[in-house]
Design an enzyme around this catalytic site. Structure first.
Site, PDB file in Angstrom:
ATOM      1  N   ASP A  40      35.777  -9.078 -18.469  1.00  0.00           N
ATOM      2  CA  ASP A  40      34.512  -9.659 -18.026  1.00  0.00           C
ATOM      3  C   ASP A  40      34.463 -11.182 -18.055  1.00  0.00           C
ATOM      4  O   ASP A  40      33.403 -11.767 -17.895  1.00  0.00           O
ATOM      5  CB  ASP A  40      33.353  -9.076 -18.861  1.00  0.00           C
ATOM      6  CG  ASP A  40      33.484  -9.431 -20.336  1.00  0.00           C
ATOM      7  OD1 ASP A  40      34.523 -10.006 -20.709  1.00  0.00           O
ATOM      8  OD2 ASP A  40      32.549  -9.137 -21.099  1.00  0.00           O
ATOM      9  N   HIS A 243      58.084 -29.890 -15.016  1.00  0.00           N
ATOM     10  CA  HIS A 243      56.801 -29.182 -14.963  1.00  0.00           C
ATOM     11  C   HIS A 243      56.227 -29.004 -16.360  1.00  0.00           C
ATOM     12  O   HIS A 243      55.868 -27.901 -16.770  1.00  0.00           O
ATOM     13  CB  HIS A 243      56.966 -27.819 -14.263  1.00  0.00           C
ATOM     14  CG  HIS A 243      57.277 -27.956 -12.811  1.00  0.00           C
ATOM     15  ND1 HIS A 243      57.958 -27.011 -12.090  1.00  0.00           N
ATOM     16  CD2 HIS A 243      57.005 -28.961 -11.942  1.00  0.00           C
ATOM     17  CE1 HIS A 243      58.090 -27.433 -10.839  1.00  0.00           C
ATOM     18  NE2 HIS A 243      57.525 -28.608 -10.730  1.00  0.00           N
ATOM     19  N   ASP A 260      50.955 -37.096 -13.972  1.00  0.00           N
ATOM     20  CA  ASP A 260      50.960 -36.593 -12.591  1.00  0.00           C
ATOM     21  C   ASP A 260      49.674 -35.811 -12.424  1.00  0.00           C
ATOM     22  O   ASP A 260      49.522 -34.728 -12.997  1.00  0.00           O
ATOM     23  CB  ASP A 260      52.197 -35.704 -12.382  1.00  0.00           C
ATOM     24  CG  ASP A 260      52.349 -35.224 -10.938  1.00  0.00           C
ATOM     25  OD1 ASP A 260      51.392 -35.347 -10.161  1.00  0.00           O
ATOM     26  OD2 ASP A 260      53.441 -34.710 -10.615  1.00  0.00           O
ATOM     27  N   ASP A 271      47.657 -36.582  -4.982  1.00  0.00           N
ATOM     28  CA  ASP A 271      48.812 -36.215  -5.821  1.00  0.00           C
ATOM     29  C   ASP A 271      49.499 -37.527  -6.229  1.00  0.00           C
ATOM     30  O   ASP A 271      50.223 -38.115  -5.429  1.00  0.00           O
ATOM     31  CB  ASP A 271      49.750 -35.309  -5.018  1.00  0.00           C
ATOM     32  CG  ASP A 271      50.954 -34.851  -5.842  1.00  0.00           C
ATOM     33  OD1 ASP A 271      50.989 -35.077  -7.065  1.00  0.00           O
ATOM     34  OD2 ASP A 271      51.874 -34.248  -5.239  1.00  0.00           O
ATOM     35  N   HIS A 350      64.820 -33.192  -8.006  1.00  0.00           N
ATOM     36  CA  HIS A 350      63.796 -32.684  -7.068  1.00  0.00           C
ATOM     37  C   HIS A 350      63.796 -33.431  -5.742  1.00  0.00           C
ATOM     38  O   HIS A 350      64.517 -34.390  -5.549  1.00  0.00           O
ATOM     39  CB  HIS A 350      62.405 -32.739  -7.725  1.00  0.00           C
ATOM     40  CG  HIS A 350      61.955 -34.118  -8.131  1.00  0.00           C
ATOM     41  ND1 HIS A 350      61.428 -35.020  -7.246  1.00  0.00           N
ATOM     42  CD2 HIS A 350      61.947 -34.750  -9.345  1.00  0.00           C
ATOM     43  CE1 HIS A 350      61.104 -36.132  -7.886  1.00  0.00           C
ATOM     44  NE2 HIS A 350      61.423 -36.001  -9.161  1.00  0.00           N
ATOM     45  N   HIS A 354      56.766 -34.075  -0.180  1.00  0.00           N
ATOM     46  CA  HIS A 354      56.282 -32.812   0.385  1.00  0.00           C
ATOM     47  C   HIS A 354      55.033 -33.125   1.184  1.00  0.00           C
ATOM     48  O   HIS A 354      54.398 -34.173   0.985  1.00  0.00           O
ATOM     49  CB  HIS A 354      56.005 -31.777  -0.720  1.00  0.00           C
ATOM     50  CG  HIS A 354      55.099 -32.268  -1.809  1.00  0.00           C
ATOM     51  ND1 HIS A 354      53.728 -32.313  -1.682  1.00  0.00           N
ATOM     52  CD2 HIS A 354      55.367 -32.769  -3.047  1.00  0.00           C
ATOM     53  CE1 HIS A 354      53.200 -32.791  -2.799  1.00  0.00           C
ATOM     54  NE2 HIS A 354      54.174 -33.097  -3.649  1.00  0.00           N
ATOM     55  N   HIS A 361      51.255 -28.698  -2.299  1.00  0.00           N
ATOM     56  CA  HIS A 361      52.464 -28.537  -1.477  1.00  0.00           C
ATOM     57  C   HIS A 361      51.956 -27.856  -0.216  1.00  0.00           C
ATOM     58  O   HIS A 361      51.841 -26.635  -0.164  1.00  0.00           O
ATOM     59  CB  HIS A 361      53.526 -27.696  -2.189  1.00  0.00           C
ATOM     60  CG  HIS A 361      54.049 -28.379  -3.422  1.00  0.00           C
ATOM     61  ND1 HIS A 361      54.839 -27.760  -4.344  1.00  0.00           N
ATOM     62  CD2 HIS A 361      53.895 -29.654  -3.889  1.00  0.00           C
ATOM     63  CE1 HIS A 361      55.142 -28.604  -5.327  1.00  0.00           C
ATOM     64  NE2 HIS A 361      54.575 -29.763  -5.073  1.00  0.00           N
ATOM     65  N   GLU A 384      57.820 -39.726  -3.872  1.00  0.00           N
ATOM     66  CA  GLU A 384      57.866 -39.597  -5.324  1.00  0.00           C
ATOM     67  C   GLU A 384      59.278 -39.568  -5.913  1.00  0.00           C
ATOM     68  O   GLU A 384      59.713 -38.560  -6.444  1.00  0.00           O
ATOM     69  CB  GLU A 384      57.097 -38.355  -5.767  1.00  0.00           C
ATOM     70  CG  GLU A 384      57.402 -37.072  -4.998  1.00  0.00           C
ATOM     71  CD  GLU A 384      56.576 -35.890  -5.514  1.00  0.00           C
ATOM     72  OE1 GLU A 384      56.567 -35.667  -6.739  1.00  0.00           O
ATOM     73  OE2 GLU A 384      55.945 -35.199  -4.706  1.00  0.00           O
ATOM     74  N   TYR A 388      65.174 -39.036 -14.712  1.00  0.00           N
ATOM     75  CA  TYR A 388      64.827 -38.357 -15.969  1.00  0.00           C
ATOM     76  C   TYR A 388      66.087 -38.245 -16.818  1.00  0.00           C
ATOM     77  O   TYR A 388      67.066 -37.617 -16.388  1.00  0.00           O
ATOM     78  CB  TYR A 388      64.281 -36.956 -15.664  1.00  0.00           C
ATOM     79  CG  TYR A 388      63.269 -36.971 -14.542  1.00  0.00           C
ATOM     80  CD1 TYR A 388      61.924 -37.195 -14.792  1.00  0.00           C
ATOM     81  CD2 TYR A 388      63.678 -36.816 -13.210  1.00  0.00           C
ATOM     82  CE1 TYR A 388      60.998 -37.249 -13.753  1.00  0.00           C
ATOM     83  CE2 TYR A 388      62.765 -36.871 -12.166  1.00  0.00           C
ATOM     84  CZ  TYR A 388      61.433 -37.084 -12.440  1.00  0.00           C
ATOM     85  OH  TYR A 388      60.528 -37.144 -11.407  1.00  0.00           O
ATOM     86  N   ARG A 406      58.582 -41.347 -12.979  1.00  0.00           N
ATOM     87  CA  ARG A 406      58.329 -40.959 -11.586  1.00  0.00           C
ATOM     88  C   ARG A 406      57.165 -41.808 -11.101  1.00  0.00           C
ATOM     89  O   ARG A 406      56.234 -42.082 -11.869  1.00  0.00           O
ATOM     90  CB  ARG A 406      57.996 -39.471 -11.470  1.00  0.00           C
ATOM     91  CG  ARG A 406      57.692 -39.038 -10.037  1.00  0.00           C
ATOM     92  CD  ARG A 406      57.703 -37.521  -9.800  1.00  0.00           C
ATOM     93  NE  ARG A 406      56.659 -36.801 -10.491  1.00  0.00           N
ATOM     94  CZ  ARG A 406      56.851 -36.033 -11.556  1.00  0.00           C
ATOM     95  NH1 ARG A 406      58.071 -35.883 -12.050  1.00  0.00           N
ATOM     96  NH2 ARG A 406      55.839 -35.422 -12.135  1.00  0.00           N
ATOM     97  N   GLU A 408      54.594 -41.865  -7.796  1.00  0.00           N
ATOM     98  CA  GLU A 408      54.239 -41.024  -6.638  1.00  0.00           C
ATOM     99  C   GLU A 408      52.961 -41.519  -5.976  1.00  0.00           C
ATOM    100  O   GLU A 408      51.940 -41.700  -6.636  1.00  0.00           O
ATOM    101  CB  GLU A 408      54.040 -39.576  -7.115  1.00  0.00           C
ATOM    102  CG  GLU A 408      53.499 -38.650  -6.042  1.00  0.00           C
ATOM    103  CD  GLU A 408      53.416 -37.194  -6.480  1.00  0.00           C
ATOM    104  OE1 GLU A 408      53.192 -36.931  -7.672  1.00  0.00           O
ATOM    105  OE2 GLU A 408      53.566 -36.326  -5.595  1.00  0.00           O
TER     106      GLU A 408
HETATM  107  N1  GLY Z   1      52.131 -32.581  -8.650  1.00  0.00           N
HETATM  108  C1  GLY Z   1      53.036 -31.778  -7.946  1.00  0.00           C
HETATM  109  C2  GLY Z   1      54.023 -32.554  -7.231  1.00  0.00           C
HETATM  110  O1  GLY Z   1      54.138 -33.743  -7.436  1.00  0.00           O
HETATM  111  O2  GLY Z   1      54.708 -32.074  -6.395  1.00  0.00           O
HETATM  112 MN    MN Z   2      53.954 -34.365  -5.363  1.00  0.00          MN
HETATM  113 MN    MN Z   3      52.632 -34.969  -8.308  1.00  0.00          MN
END
Ligand code: GLY
Ligand code: MN
Ligand code: MN
Length: 439
Positions: A40, A243, A260, A271, A350, A354, A361, A384, A388, A406, A408
């Site tokens: 619930d 992540h 992020d 983002d 990575h 995107h 994404h 981005e 690391y 990073r 971005e």
């Molecule tokens: N925050 C997800 C990415 O940067 O792709």
């Molecule tokens: Mn991103």
């Molecule tokens: Mn991001």
């Protein structure tokens, strides 16, 4: 009583653009399943992006049947009004409200879906529907298709073929309209201003989740509905976990913070990632490495214009980061060797970009017929790059271990270049040092 947040004509225009692509077909779009925990406890609900995209309707347990050129062209199946349930769960539009306020031609109780839809499918040649997202809905669809087949009797026509609706609508979402660009600008701006507020609130001794709280407070006070995705607030070596989800550790003086986070405004998200020193001043080593990544990131943003391929961005990123890795003595060997062996992936695993839109994404292809897709005006994407260095990597110079960086930003492709949507978030070393911890 409620009124829709966004004018129904926005969604009617989208359906009108989709209609010629699916003549003699029916598109069937169900809502996102509702998450109910421990029987619930309801969780904040977000509509399926494609259903929202074509209707603006935000309730669970709803399905759109869209049959361009047929009468009625738009049909929705939704929850009925229910005084007792509405006392618990809040307002429902009901079928009457959907017709009156969302510009949908006909609406019926969700319980009527199978029976009525099997009739609505009698005069179409195919169905657009995405399988395997919701098992229960797939079973309903199977029964509906079977029922349509038997209602057609001995016409020689079998079960209607199903085509995936996701790439079809995804393609529509790739090039943003003027309306979408306006909302994305706002999402980028709100996200950027909230990052600035987080910078001002950052100081040693706080917990990562305190900063997540600051971010949420800021975006919601500026009109965002929610975070666009799971916020990452990663202090020190946690920044080397791509992540990172815990956001529950203390902020230590001398370390870098990677955050992020993006704001979702009217179903479009920002983002942004920023990396900066918790105590407000970069050490020499941090400043050197950060400065190198920043220079590369700005170079990549400046490349963005119509015609540039995704692949070109990725190649330039890999080459730029390899140069940094060699200069920082993280890797030995020639640039070509490192590139062909893929050994750089240890520090940069990575992609650099995107598509961005209603989903972080976003839907849409970046490869078409096996070829990297050239950018077109109206596309929105992230840039981005990152590096690391795990804290237990004994092959890395000691001074670099445990650093994750990073940077971005969100970039709109314009007719002759690009527009950065997230410039409200500072990233130059001087600008960062002037505001960190100063609220
Ligand atoms: N925050 C997800 C990415 O940067 O792709
Ligand atoms: Mn991103
Ligand atoms: Mn991001």
């Amino acid at each position: 009583m409620r009124t829709p947040q966004i004018h129904p004509k926005i969604f009617a225009e989208r359906r009108a653009r989709l209609a010629p692509l699916i003549s003699n077909s029916a598109l069937i779009l169900p809502s996102h399943p509702e998450m109910i925990r421990n029987h619930d406890v309801h969780h904040p609900y977000r509509q399926d992006t494609n259903l929202y995209y074509l209707t603006g309707f935000e309730e669970p347990e709803s399905i759109l049947v869209f049959r361009p050129g047929k009468k009625p062209e738009t049909v929705m199946f939704v929850r009925v009004r229910d005084v007792e349930r509405e006392t618990w769960d809040g307002f429902r539009y009901g079928p009457e409200g959907v017709v009156r306020q969302f510009g949908i031609e006909a609406a019926y109780p969700i319980s009527e879906f199978e029976n009525m839809t099997s009739d609505l499918l009698l005069d179409v040649d195919k169905v657009y529907y995405t399988l395997f997202k919701d098992h229960e809905c797939d079973e309903r669809m199977a029964r509906t298709l079977l029922s349509t087949k038997s209602k057609r009797r001995r016409s020689g026509r079998g079960i209607l073929p199903i085509y995936d609706s996701y790439p079809l609508i995804g393609e529509m979402r790739v090039r943003k309209t003027d309306y979408e660009i306006e909302v994305l600008r706002k999402a980028g701006h709100v996200s950027g201003k909230a990052h600035e507020a987080v910078m001002r609130a950052t100081r040693p001794g706080l917990n990562e989740r305190y900063l997540q709280g600051v971010f949420i407070k800021e975006i919601m006070s500026m009109g965002a509905s929610r975070e666009g995705y799971g916020t990452i607030v990663a202090a020190g070596p946690a920044a080397t976990t791509l992540h990172y989800v815990f956001n529950d550790q203390p902020l230590n003086a001398g370390e870098l913070l990677l955050i992020d986070a993006g704001a979702e405004v009217d179903y479009y998200t920002g983002d942004i990632t920023r990396t900066y020193p918790i105590s407000g001043k970069f050490t020499d080593v941090q400043a050197r490495l950060y400065g190198r990544v920043l220079e590369l990131q700005k170079h990549l943003i400046n490349m963005v214009k119509p015609g540039l391929r995704y692949l070109d961005l990725q190649e330039t990123t890999v080459e730029g980061l390899i140069e940094i890795m060699i200069a920082e003595k993280l890797l030995k060997g020639s640039k070509d060797e490192i590139k062909s062996s893929g050994s750089y992936k240890k520090y940069y695993p990575h992609g650099v970009s995107h598509l961005l839109g209603s989903d972080v994404h976003d839907a849409g292809l970046v490869e078409v017929n096996g070829q990297s897709r050239p950018l077109e005006s109206g596309m929105c994407l992230t840039i981005e790059p990152g590096i690391y260095i795990p804290s237990d990597d004994t092959s890395a110079p000691e001074e670099l271990r445990g650093i994750g960086i990073r940077i971005e930003d969100d970039v709109l492709v314009t007719v002759d270049g690009h527009e950065v949507l997230t410039s409200a978030a500072p990233k130059e070393i001087n600008d960062l040092e002037a505001i960190i911890g100063k609220n």
